[in-house]
Design a protein around this motif. Structure first.
Motif, PDB file in Angstrom:
ATOM      1  N   SER A  55      24.285  34.210  75.032  1.00 20.18           N
ATOM      2  CA  SER A  55      25.150  33.038  75.096  1.00 20.18           C
ATOM      3  C   SER A  55      24.357  31.755  74.844  1.00 20.18           C
ATOM      4  O   SER A  55      24.814  30.843  74.154  1.00 20.18           O
ATOM      5  N   SER A  60      27.621  29.870  73.262  1.00 19.81           N
ATOM      6  CA  SER A  60      28.972  30.402  73.496  1.00 19.81           C
ATOM      7  C   SER A  60      29.714  29.629  74.578  1.00 19.81           C
ATOM      8  O   SER A  60      29.130  29.179  75.566  1.00 19.81           O
ATOM      9  N   SER A  61      31.030  29.507  74.394  1.00 22.35           N
ATOM     10  CA  SER A  61      31.875  28.841  75.382  1.00 22.35           C
ATOM     11  C   SER A  61      32.235  29.761  76.541  1.00 22.35           C
ATOM     12  O   SER A  61      32.583  29.294  77.621  1.00 22.35           O
ATOM     13  N   GLU A  62      32.122  31.085  76.303  1.00 20.85           N
ATOM     14  CA  GLU A  62      32.566  32.033  77.322  1.00 20.85           C
ATOM     15  C   GLU A  62      31.711  33.300  77.255  1.00 20.85           C
ATOM     16  O   GLU A  62      31.243  33.690  76.196  1.00 20.85           O
ATOM     17  N   LEU A  64      31.892  37.345  78.402  1.00 14.82           N
ATOM     18  CA  LEU A  64      32.785  38.410  78.849  1.00 14.82           C
ATOM     19  C   LEU A  64      31.977  39.694  79.017  1.00 14.82           C
ATOM     20  O   LEU A  64      31.585  40.331  78.046  1.00 14.82           O
ATOM     21  N   GLU A 293      32.527  33.089  72.031  1.00 16.38           N
ATOM     22  CA  GLU A 293      32.216  33.941  73.176  1.00 16.38           C
ATOM     23  C   GLU A 293      31.051  34.874  72.878  1.00 16.38           C
ATOM     24  O   GLU A 293      30.759  35.184  71.721  1.00 16.38           O
ATOM     25  N   ARG A 295      30.141  38.695  74.195  1.00 16.15           N
ATOM     26  CA  ARG A 295      30.898  39.750  74.881  1.00 16.15           C
ATOM     27  C   ARG A 295      30.176  41.092  74.800  1.00 16.15           C
ATOM     28  O   ARG A 295      29.576  41.437  73.786  1.00 16.15           O
TER      29      ARG A 295
END
Length: 365
Positions: A55, A60-62, A64, A293, A295
């Motif tokens: 990230s 990255s904004s998110e 997961l 994101e 992930r």
């Protein structure tokens, strides 16, 4: 990919306390049998520090993470296979899970009642496993009666199933778990339809208690017997202090580390348990990462590129052309995807590629 782990054990061994620590949910964990009547379900993130690293590289904004579902199943008792206690309901709940995490108590504490009146972890395992085996033996016996009638018609598939049933039933009746019966790949496909309890992967969770007399710390004879059982059966196990983990569940990482030092524990028992379940299920993670994101995607160990793509969307399997792949370590060393590409670390892989744990993948369809 939906994955569920059933937390199983006798009453009052710490199942619900462990579940609370795992999921940060508040399900009843009182000191009496059958407190948990209906299974509680919690979705738990698989700990993986690589996600934050990726990230940071991608901005990255998110994030997961990969997830595993834990199911808190009420305590089994002797006679559950015959319907004792809440046996039939419990066995049904276990049958719906992918794996069994069997909790056994390895601490002495007069204030916490044990259903059998004595602390005997190996004896607890024998009681639980026998109930599960008896339930499976009944399932196999009933199925055998049905297939015998169908096999008289001479169908190849029916005859193969009957042969397997006739070989497996004595194995179960001898008190052995179905997962210890050696199966061919074809037989595994047949047996999968029976949904046997003891065909599932097992992980034994040895629950200790801070400040109590813990059998492992004392190297008690009962602990030695338990470890011998694990070694002789090739069983996997983890040691967890469910009470400590429950107390720490709402603290941030720094506070948890401080309190663990005070309790004299090293590392997170909960994280160790989650990873052990993930590994016991034969799973691994690959990653996708970008500005939107980062992930982790769950796939079976040994998955091909198209099979891994199907974790994102079923169309990825059929429409898979190729994928751009870079190992996590190589991407981190390069510092960015662009630098990794310049260094020749990003490879183009076709349909036969076997995905490795930690691969960072961009699919081309």
């Amino acid at each position: 990919m939906s994955l569920s782990v059933g937390i199983v054990g006798l009453p009052n061994v710490g199942k619900s306390t462990l579940f609370n620590a795992l999921t940060k949910n508040s399900v009843p964990a009182e000191n009496y049998p059958f407190c948990t009547i209906d299974p509680s379900v919690g979705v738990v993130a698989v700990p993986d520090n690589r996600l934050q690293t990726l990230s940071d590289i991608s901005g990255s904004s998110e994030i997961l993470p990969a997830i595993v579902e834990f199911v808190d199943i009420a305590g089994l008792v002797k006679g559950a296979a015959a319907g004792e206690g809440l046996g039939n309901k419990f066995l049904t709940n276990i049958r719906e899970t992918d794996m069994i995490a069997e909790v056994v108590r390895i601490f002495e504490d007069e204030d916490v009642h044990h259903v059998s009146g004595a602390i005997d972890p190996l004896g607890d395992i024998e009681v639980i496993n026998l109930e599960l085996i008896m339930a499976d033996a009944e399932t196999v016996s009933k199925r055998q009666g049905t297939v015998q009638r169908d096999a008289k018609k001479g169908g190849k598939d029916d005859l193969a199933e009957l042969e397997l049933l006739e070989a497996l039933l004595p194995h179960l009746e001898a008190g052995k778990l179905a997962n210890s019966f050696e199966l061919t790949d074809e037989q595994k496909k047949i047996a999968r339809h029976w949904h046997l309890l003891t065909m599932k992967p097992f992980l034994y969770v040895c629950n200790k208690k801070n400040g109590a007399l813990n059998l492992d710390e004392q190297n008690d004879e009962r602990w030695q017997e338990l470890v011998t059982f694990f070694e002789e059966t090739g069983s996997e196990y983890v040691v967890v202090d469910a009470g400590v983990e429950h107390e720490l569940k709402d603290l941030d990482a720094e506070e948890k580390d401080e309190f663990r030092r005070e309790y004299g524990t090293i590392g997170s028992g909960v994280d160790t348990l989650i990873r052990a379940c993930y590994n016991r299920l034969g799973l691994m993670s690959y990653f996708t990462t970008g500005e939107k994101e980062t992930r982790a995607w769950t796939v079976p160990i040994g998955a091909t590129g198209p099979e891994a793509g199907a974790a994102i969307h079923t169309d990825f399997k059929d429409k898979y052309i190729r994928a751009q792949v870079v190992a996590f370590e190589d991407l981190v060393a390069a510092g960015s995807r662009g630098s990794a590409k310049e260094a020749g670390q990003i490879r183009t892989e076709g349909k036969e590629y076997i995905v490795k744990d930690g691969d960072v993948i961009e699919f081309m369809i």
